[in-house]
Design a protein around this motif. Structure first.
Motif, PDB file in Angstrom:
ATOM      1  N   SER A  80     -46.319  15.727  49.732  1.00 23.97           N
ATOM      2  CA  SER A  80     -45.950  16.913  50.240  1.00 23.97           C
ATOM      3  C   SER A  80     -44.480  16.613  50.737  1.00 23.97           C
ATOM      4  O   SER A  80     -44.029  17.479  51.629  1.00 23.97           O
ATOM      5  N   LYS A 122     -41.618  19.490  51.613  1.00 22.85           N
ATOM      6  CA  LYS A 122     -42.090  20.618  51.555  1.00 22.85           C
ATOM      7  C   LYS A 122     -42.653  21.142  53.287  1.00 22.85           C
ATOM      8  O   LYS A 122     -42.595  20.325  54.026  1.00 22.85           O
ATOM      9  N   ASP A 164     -46.636  24.821  54.226  1.00 20.89           N
ATOM     10  CA  ASP A 164     -47.109  24.537  52.922  1.00 20.89           C
ATOM     11  C   ASP A 164     -48.488  23.641  52.960  1.00 20.89           C
ATOM     12  O   ASP A 164     -49.215  23.825  52.410  1.00 20.89           O
ATOM     13  N   SER A 179     -45.514  18.778  42.407  1.00 30.22           N
ATOM     14  CA  SER A 179     -45.225  19.837  42.177  1.00 30.22           C
ATOM     15  C   SER A 179     -46.296  20.989  41.455  1.00 30.22           C
ATOM     16  O   SER A 179     -46.097  21.984  41.620  1.00 30.22           O
ATOM     17  N   PHE A 239     -47.687  22.285  44.874  1.00 35.04           N
ATOM     18  CA  PHE A 239     -46.663  22.992  46.033  1.00 35.04           C
ATOM     19  C   PHE A 239     -45.413  23.864  45.001  1.00 35.04           C
ATOM     20  O   PHE A 239     -44.974  24.412  45.637  1.00 35.04           O
ATOM     21  N   ASN A 293     -37.320  22.703  45.824  1.00 30.52           N
ATOM     22  CA  ASN A 293     -37.494  21.956  47.223  1.00 30.52           C
ATOM     23  C   ASN A 293     -37.164  22.707  48.257  1.00 30.52           C
ATOM     24  O   ASN A 293     -35.926  23.449  48.038  1.00 30.52           O
ATOM     25  N   TYR A 294     -37.617  22.598  49.399  1.00 31.68           N
ATOM     26  CA  TYR A 294     -37.304  23.317  50.480  1.00 31.68           C
ATOM     27  C   TYR A 294     -36.688  22.663  51.544  1.00 31.68           C
ATOM     28  O   TYR A 294     -36.833  21.392  51.495  1.00 31.68           O
TER      29      TYR A 294
END
Length: 219
Positions: free
Chosen positions: A24, A27, A31, A209, A212, A216-217
């Motif tokens: 994670s 993220k 998410d 990946s 999620f 990339n946030y």
């Protein structure tokens, strides 16, 4: 597809004896909450500060896995709560984890990272160093428990090479397991190669990946 649907799809490909760690890192909390609502409890982060921030706001039954390269001076921040540290690649780091675990009155589970890839950018111990740590050091470090090995294969399209690297790790794991009963986890395999890793004996896979998504946030 949603995170929940992605998780269901991946879980259908993973045998019951293999633990899925949802990677994670980068993220947003939302998410992770969606994955948590779908039943996920094992989350992997590669930056200690980010993991600590998420730990503060997310449910306390989450098992946090530190999967990145660990700097010794930051171990103290995750020592109160981390579930498993995957990438122990030096005796110095192992001793620091022991020291911080002792301060928190905990025994922290760790995996020794074995260097198996044909890439200089990867970290890890060689087979002899792992043998030496297991035979000569761990008995003096009661606040860490080595529960297995971890390794990352070369990033390549050559499936035979990936298999060979995983096999070398599995072989060392099996030989050590004969003498050290705590060794139960063989962590190898990520989004691109986890199915090969499972075929070669992995008991824990780290997938990001495919759960999620690739974006990339910014956090």
């Amino acid at each position: 597809m949603s995170i929940q649907e992605n998780l269901k799809t991946i879980e259908a490909t993973i045998p019951a004896h293999v633990t899925l760690v949802a990677v994670s890192k980068t993220k947003p909390v939302e998410d992770l909450q969606e994955a948590y609502a779908a039943g996920m409890r094992d989350f992997g982060e590669n930056k200690i500060q980010e993991m600590c921030d998420k730990y503060e706001v997310l449910p306390k039954d989450i098992r946090w896995h530190m999967i990145g390269h660990v700097q010794t001076n930051k171990v103290k921040y995750m020592a109160p709560f981390v579930h498993l540290i995957h990438g122990v690649d030096s005796l110095k780091l192992l001793k620091e984890i022991h020291k911080q675990a002792e301060k928190n009155n905990r025994v922290i589970d760790v995996l020794l990272q074995q260097f198996i890839a044909d890439e200089e950018t990867k970290f890890g111990l060689d087979q002899e160093e792992i043998q030496q740590i297991m035979q000569e050091e761990v008995q003096h470090l009661p606040n860490v428990r080595v529960v297995g090995l971890m390794g990352m294969a070369t990033f390549t399209e050559d499936e035979n090479q990936i298999r060979e690297e995983f096999r070398s790790l599995k072989s060392n794991f099996d030989s050590l397991k004969n003498n050290f009963e705590n060794l139960t986890i063989l962590s190898m395999g990520m989004s691109g190669d986890y199915q090969i890793a499972i075929e070669e004996g992995s008991t824990m896979v780290r997938i990001g990946s495919s759960i999620f998504g690739h974006r990339n946030y910014s956090i």
